[in-house]
Write a protein that holds these residues in place. Structure first.
Motif, PDB file in Angstrom:
ATOM      1  N   GLU A  11       0.284   4.324  -0.795  1.00 49.42           N
ATOM      2  CA  GLU A  11      -0.339   5.533  -0.241  1.00 49.42           C
ATOM      3  C   GLU A  11      -0.193   5.570   1.281  1.00 49.42           C
ATOM      4  O   GLU A  11       0.119   6.608   1.859  1.00 49.42           O
ATOM      5  CB  GLU A  11      -1.816   5.601  -0.648  1.00 49.42           C
ATOM      6  CG  GLU A  11      -2.525   6.845  -0.166  1.00 49.42           C
ATOM      7  CD  GLU A  11      -1.896   8.145  -0.668  1.00 49.42           C
ATOM      8  OE1 GLU A  11      -1.932   9.140   0.093  1.00 49.42           O
ATOM      9  OE2 GLU A  11      -1.356   8.170  -1.783  1.00 49.42           O
ATOM     10  N   ASN A  34       0.852  -1.179   0.000  1.00 52.15           N
ATOM     11  CA  ASN A  34       0.000   0.000   0.000  1.00 52.15           C
ATOM     12  C   ASN A  34       0.899   1.244   0.000  1.00 52.15           C
ATOM     13  O   ASN A  34       1.282   1.740   1.044  1.00 52.15           O
ATOM     14  CB  ASN A  34      -0.913  -0.023   1.226  1.00 52.15           C
ATOM     15  CG  ASN A  34      -1.944   1.081   1.220  1.00 52.15           C
ATOM     16  OD1 ASN A  34      -1.809   2.061   0.495  1.00 52.15           O
ATOM     17  ND2 ASN A  34      -2.967   0.927   2.033  1.00 52.15           N
ATOM     18  N   ARG A  40       3.357   6.464   2.104  1.00 55.20           N
ATOM     19  CA  ARG A  40       3.595   7.903   1.946  1.00 55.20           C
ATOM     20  C   ARG A  40       3.007   8.701   3.112  1.00 55.20           C
ATOM     21  O   ARG A  40       3.586   9.670   3.574  1.00 55.20           O
ATOM     22  CB  ARG A  40       3.004   8.396   0.628  1.00 55.20           C
ATOM     23  CG  ARG A  40       3.921   8.176  -0.561  1.00 55.20           C
ATOM     24  CD  ARG A  40       3.548   9.032  -1.736  1.00 55.20           C
ATOM     25  NE  ARG A  40       3.095   8.530  -2.974  1.00 55.20           N
ATOM     26  CZ  ARG A  40       2.526   7.370  -3.336  1.00 55.20           C
ATOM     27  NH1 ARG A  40       2.288   6.506  -2.518  1.00 55.20           N
ATOM     28  NH2 ARG A  40       2.191   7.072  -4.537  1.00 55.20           N
ATOM     29  N   GLN A  41       1.819   8.285   3.587  1.00 53.71           N
ATOM     30  CA  GLN A  41       1.222   8.951   4.748  1.00 53.71           C
ATOM     31  C   GLN A  41       2.106   8.793   5.978  1.00 53.71           C
ATOM     32  O   GLN A  41       2.271   9.741   6.746  1.00 53.71           O
ATOM     33  CB  GLN A  41      -0.163   8.384   5.035  1.00 53.71           C
ATOM     34  CG  GLN A  41      -1.220   8.803   4.048  1.00 53.71           C
ATOM     35  CD  GLN A  41      -2.558   8.129   4.337  1.00 53.71           C
ATOM     36  OE1 GLN A  41      -2.679   7.297   5.225  1.00 53.71           O
ATOM     37  NE2 GLN A  41      -3.568   8.493   3.549  1.00 53.71           N
TER      38      GLN A  41
END
Length: 113
Positions: free
Chosen positions: A61, A59, A64-65
């Motif tokens: 995303e 994942n 990155r979070q």
């Protein structure tokens, strides 16, 4: 007459400060050199950072979070890692659902009961 190695043999009184202080100083020096030149991380945060840097996330995303939250706060917080880990586990579970389980090479499947 108290002596310290060759100093004692030479008749020079080294005293307790030298006989106790020199080994302590050598220990501190060895410890500092070990910290400086060791390839292994010395804290759990450093170890986790190295593992995260080498990990290929499913994942992207969520990864990155995790990076953004860590940059914003300025440290790698366990709450952030646990949130990311939950999202990553879910992504791995979803990816695994699409695959047929591998039964090749499992010896217990051939056992007749």
């Amino acid at each position: 007459m108290a002596g310290f190695g060759a100093l004692g043999k030479a008749g020079i009184d080294a005293g307790p400060w030298v006989s106790n202080g020199v080994p302590l100083a050598l220990f501190v020096l060895a410890y500092q050199l070990g910290l400086r030149y060791s390839k292994k991380p010395w804290t759990y945060t450093a170890k986790l950072d190295r593992q995260l840097a080498n990990y290929a996330p499913i994942n992207s995303e969520a990864y990155r979070q995790l990076q953004e939250r860590t940059k914003r706060v300025g440290s790698l917080e366990s709450e952030f890692v646990l949130d990311w880990l939950e999202q990553e586990r879910y992504a791995i579970e979803l990816a695994a659902r699409g695959r047929k389980p591998e039964t090749k090479g499992l010896g217990f499947l051939d056992k007749k009961i």
